[in-house]
Design an enzyme around this catalytic site. Structure first.
Site, PDB file in Angstrom:
ATOM      1  N   TYR A   1       4.967  -3.166   1.853  1.00 53.66           N
ATOM      2  CA  TYR A   1       5.459  -1.943   2.431  1.00 53.66           C
ATOM      3  C   TYR A   1       5.572  -2.078   4.029  1.00 53.66           C
ATOM      4  O   TYR A   1       5.018  -2.836   4.620  1.00 53.66           O
ATOM      5  CB  TYR A   1       4.842  -0.838   1.854  1.00 53.66           C
ATOM      6  CG  TYR A   1       3.215  -0.522   2.724  1.00 53.66           C
ATOM      7  CD1 TYR A   1       3.089   0.186   3.649  1.00 53.66           C
ATOM      8  CD2 TYR A   1       2.157  -1.435   2.212  1.00 53.66           C
ATOM      9  CE1 TYR A   1       1.854   0.092   4.343  1.00 53.66           C
ATOM     10  CE2 TYR A   1       1.013  -1.472   2.625  1.00 53.66           C
ATOM     11  CZ  TYR A   1       0.732  -0.190   3.783  1.00 53.66           C
ATOM     12  OH  TYR A   1      -0.276  -0.369   4.754  1.00 53.66           O
ATOM     13  N   CYS A   2       6.231  -0.907   4.693  1.00 51.54           N
ATOM     14  CA  CYS A   2       6.059  -0.711   6.055  1.00 51.54           C
ATOM     15  C   CYS A   2       6.094   0.545   6.488  1.00 51.54           C
ATOM     16  O   CYS A   2       5.591   1.396   5.795  1.00 51.54           O
ATOM     17  CB  CYS A   2       7.414  -1.703   6.647  1.00 51.54           C
ATOM     18  SG  CYS A   2       8.917  -0.953   6.007  1.00 51.54           S
TER      19      CYS A   2
END
Length: 151
Positions: free
Chosen positions: A113-114
């Site tokens: 994820y970011c």
């Protein structure tokens, strides 16, 4: 009987939650009395791509004791402001053509994820290009409804 009902409920949840990727996936969930014990989302081909999943599926996968690793691909300052518990930081910019030392197993389940989902898609494809076989991208922390911790 209770296990079968749990299995059916979790399978239905995964199907209805839009669990999917760029290709048709085969989804298998093995449920126990206390919830899922295994979730398998495999691409139907060996295209060298990652699998995109929704955040609810990612949460279910995080509940499993399957040796997975959660990878945050944001910058260090973003990670320090808040990240998913247990996530390790490997900034997208640091991922090149060599296997990151933090990810020694090419077959390990990697949940990526970011902040918004753009860098996690880039990083996931780079990891798949390196040869990682179980990369699951689930978007950005801005949409995360689960726990967030700070350093």
């Amino acid at each position: 009987m209770k296990r079968f009902i749990t299995f059916c409920l979790i399978t239905t949840l995964l199907i209805l939650s839009g669990c999917g990727s760029k290709n048709d996936d085969s989804v298998s969930v093995i449920g126990g009395a206390d919830g899922p014990t295994s979730i398998y989302l495999k691409e139907n081909d060996d295209s060298g791509n990652y699998t995109q999943i929704d955040q609810e599926t990612a949460k279910l996968m995080m509940e499993l004791d399957d040796g997975h690793v959660i990878v945050d691909v944001r910058r260090e300052d973003e990670y320090a402001k808040g990240h998913i518990p247990g996530a390790i930081l490997i900034p997208n910019e640091s991922i090149g053509t060599e296997q990151p030392s933090e990810l020694p197993d090419l077959d390990q389940i990697i949940l990526v994820y970011c902040r918004s989902g753009r860098r996690s898609k880039e990083a996931s494809q780079k990891l798949a290009d390196i040869g990682y076989t179980n990369v699951y991208e689930f978007g950005g922390i801005v949409d995360w409804t689960g726990e967030i911790v700070t350093d």
